[in-house]
Design a protein around this motif. Structure first.
Motif, PDB file in Angstrom:
ATOM      1  N   TYR A   1     -51.557  38.857  -0.891  1.00 13.58           N
ATOM      2  CA  TYR A   1     -51.251  37.772   0.036  1.00 13.58           C
ATOM      3  C   TYR A   1     -52.390  36.755   0.120  1.00 13.58           C
ATOM      4  O   TYR A   1     -52.157  35.582   0.383  1.00 13.58           O
ATOM      5  CB  TYR A   1     -50.906  38.331   1.411  1.00 13.58           C
ATOM      6  N   GLY A   2     -53.626  37.198  -0.095  1.00 11.07           N
ATOM      7  CA  GLY A   2     -54.729  36.244  -0.136  1.00 11.07           C
ATOM      8  C   GLY A   2     -54.574  35.271  -1.291  1.00 11.07           C
ATOM      9  O   GLY A   2     -54.712  34.050  -1.129  1.00 11.07           O
ATOM     10  N   ILE A   3     -54.270  35.798  -2.467  1.00  7.84           N
ATOM     11  CA  ILE A   3     -54.059  34.950  -3.649  1.00  7.84           C
ATOM     12  C   ILE A   3     -52.795  34.118  -3.489  1.00  7.84           C
ATOM     13  O   ILE A   3     -52.745  32.951  -3.896  1.00  7.84           O
ATOM     14  CB  ILE A   3     -53.987  35.831  -4.911  1.00  7.84           C
ATOM     15  N   SER A   4     -51.773  34.706  -2.891  1.00  9.28           N
ATOM     16  CA  SER A   4     -50.512  33.989  -2.687  1.00  9.28           C
ATOM     17  C   SER A   4     -50.713  32.778  -1.779  1.00  9.28           C
ATOM     18  O   SER A   4     -50.219  31.678  -2.074  1.00  9.28           O
ATOM     19  CB  SER A   4     -49.469  34.934  -2.086  1.00  9.28           C
TER      20      SER A   4
ATOM     21  N   PHE B   1     -44.079  35.087  -0.072  1.00 10.61           N
ATOM     22  CA  PHE B   1     -43.951  35.903   1.134  1.00 10.61           C
ATOM     23  C   PHE B   1     -43.324  37.263   0.842  1.00 10.61           C
ATOM     24  O   PHE B   1     -43.750  38.279   1.371  1.00 10.61           O
ATOM     25  CB  PHE B   1     -43.132  35.160   2.195  1.00 10.61           C
ATOM     26  N   ILE B   2     -42.299  37.282   0.006  1.00  9.67           N
ATOM     27  CA  ILE B   2     -41.648  38.520  -0.403  1.00  9.67           C
ATOM     28  C   ILE B   2     -41.700  38.578  -1.925  1.00  9.67           C
ATOM     29  O   ILE B   2     -41.135  37.708  -2.586  1.00  9.67           O
ATOM     30  CB  ILE B   2     -40.182  38.587   0.070  1.00  9.67           C
ATOM     31  N   PRO B   3     -42.385  39.561  -2.525  1.00  3.90           N
ATOM     32  CA  PRO B   3     -42.438  39.651  -3.991  1.00  3.90           C
ATOM     33  C   PRO B   3     -41.053  39.604  -4.610  1.00  3.90           C
ATOM     34  O   PRO B   3     -40.090  40.147  -4.049  1.00  3.90           O
ATOM     35  CB  PRO B   3     -43.120  41.000  -4.226  1.00  3.90           C
ATOM     36  N   SER B   4     -40.948  38.955  -5.754  1.00  2.15           N
ATOM     37  CA  SER B   4     -39.637  38.680  -6.351  1.00  2.15           C
ATOM     38  C   SER B   4     -38.842  39.943  -6.638  1.00  2.15           C
ATOM     39  O   SER B   4     -37.611  39.932  -6.588  1.00  2.15           O
ATOM     40  CB  SER B   4     -39.806  37.870  -7.638  1.00  2.15           C
ATOM     41  N   PHE B   5     -39.528  41.085  -6.927  1.00  2.00           N
ATOM     42  CA  PHE B   5     -38.765  42.290  -7.221  1.00  2.00           C
ATOM     43  C   PHE B   5     -38.207  42.944  -5.957  1.00  2.00           C
ATOM     44  O   PHE B   5     -37.497  43.941  -6.038  1.00  2.00           O
ATOM     45  CB  PHE B   5     -39.591  43.305  -8.030  1.00  2.00           C
TER      46      PHE B   5
END
Length: 404
Positions: A213-216, A338-342
């Motif tokens: 989330y930091g990188i995101s 916010f929500i990983p694609s998988f």
């Protein structure tokens, strides 16, 4: 070339003159996203995640075997972070349950150990607290796991015991060996003697959720800032200035490309500050500095090129804002910010391949986590966007000339 650089310098001077407005403009998303990151970080600390709850265990058998099982439950460090087992009598357990002081109770019945020797599966009695449904459910899962490993150990213990009976060993020897087998097979069932092969599966999300989330947020900030600076620069060129520039043979595509270049140059100090913040937050170890710098600049150029392309197509500021907001919103959802694609629904997940954010976030995570990086897809995308900027600007000017 000279006129191109002159226009880029013109945009940068216009930005610097209104530095107070820009500070406010860039500070708002930084505060919002930084606040979200702080809340998320607090939410994932051990104390904030889940307070341990108490649950009672009643041992009516009171044998070595049941004592061993209870010891495994009470001494397990990972388990006691969630459940605090209390070994007590049935009457006291029911009293605590009635007073809403425990989440549930489990009863090991009499002759429980003997039934294991005889190959019988006698279920435990587990009673949950209806006033604490979540804790009661977790406690039930814990007890079911304990029952599973007991059943797994039981098969091995029974096999060895049967061989001892066939060998006509004395009762004293059988009891001694039986106790050893309870310990040995239970440890194997728990996987503590390395009978199972451990394989770590790398995952973009599961390796380190706080780093993710930091990188995101860092990547998303670059996208939002790229939109804001290009929106700000659109206000620098009024219709009168644009007309005079065209009279002085300043082509539309040079004007748009100089705008894109100026926006990218202006954002580089903010990019450097974000990289430093990741280093200070121990998200990035500081290695592969040149590769990381080149990769993050590439991400920045792509975002500014994206909004530069949108800016070159639409003459209306309102349309530019609406379309840019759509790109940012869909990028947040499909790109995995916010929500990983998988974790997306099955019908929505394939559409993540059409989002620029998916590729930029993957590259950013690879750069900062030390993984393998491949710049070629994003370099191709950057070249395509730059070409689209020029074509969009030419088409827009032709429409304006046709109207005039």
């Amino acid at each position: 070339m000279r006129s191109f650089l002159y226009m880029a310098l013109f945009f940068l001077k216009g930005v610097v003159r209104k530095w107070k407005t820009l500070i406010l403009l860039f500070a708002v998303p930084l505060i919002l996203m930084g606040g979200s990151a702080y809340i998320a970080a607090k939410a994932f600390t051990d104390k904030e995640r889940l307070d341990p709850f108490k649950a009672a265990i009643v041992d009516q058998d009171e044998t070595f075997q049941t004592g061993y099982v209870i010891k495994q439950l009470t001494d397990n460090e990972e388990l006691t972070r969630v459940v605090k087992p209390v070994v007590t009598t049935e009457a006291n357990a029911r009293k605590l349950l009635k007073e809403n002081k425990i989440a549930g109770m489990a009863i090991l019945p009499e002759n429980f150990s003997q039934t294991i020797m005889n190959g019988e599966n006698v279920p435990l009695t587990v009673i949950g607290n209806e006033n604490k449904p979540l804790q009661a459910y977790l406690f039930r899962q814990v007890m079911e796991s304990a029952a599973d490993y007991t059943s797994a150990a039981q098969s091995g213990i029974n096999t060895v015991y049967d061989f001892m009976l066939q060998a006509d060993l004395s009762n004293e020897v059988r009891k001694t060996e039986y106790k050893k087998d309870v310990l040995s097979f239970s440890l194997h069932a728990l996987g503590r003697n390395e009978v199972f092969e451990e394989t770590e599966e790398g995952s973009l999300f599961l390796e380190n959720i706080l780093s993710y989330y930091g990188i995101s947020i860092f990547t998303l900030l670059l996208m939002v800032w790229a939109y804001q600076i290009l929106l700000f620069m659109r206000g620098q060129i009024t219709s009168g200035i644009r007309t005079r520039l065209l009279l002085y043979k300043m082509s539309a595509w040079r004007l748009s490309l100089s705008e894109w270049l100026a926006a990218s140059v202006f954002l580089i100090p903010l990019l450097a500050a974000g990289v430093y913040a990741l280093k200070a937050g121990h998200i990035w170890d500081g290695e592969r500095l040149l590769e990381t710098g080149a990769g993050t600049i590439l991400i920045l150029l792509i975002f500014t090129a994206l909004f530069g392309f949108i800016s070159s197509i639409f003459t209306s500021d309102r349309l530019f804002q609406v379309v840019s907001t759509v790109f940012i919103s869909t990028g947040c959802v499909l790109g995995g910010h916010f929500i990983p694609s998988f974790y997306l629904p099955a019908w929505l997940e394939p559409y993540s391949l059409f989002s620029i954010n998916t590729y930029t976030l993957d590259l950013a995570y690879s750069l900062f986590s030390g993984g393998n990086t491949d710049f070629s897809p994003l370099l191709f995308l950057l070249c395509a966007l730059i070409a689209l900027i020029g074509m969009g600007a030419i088409l827009r000017e032709k429409r304006l000339e046709a109207r005039g």
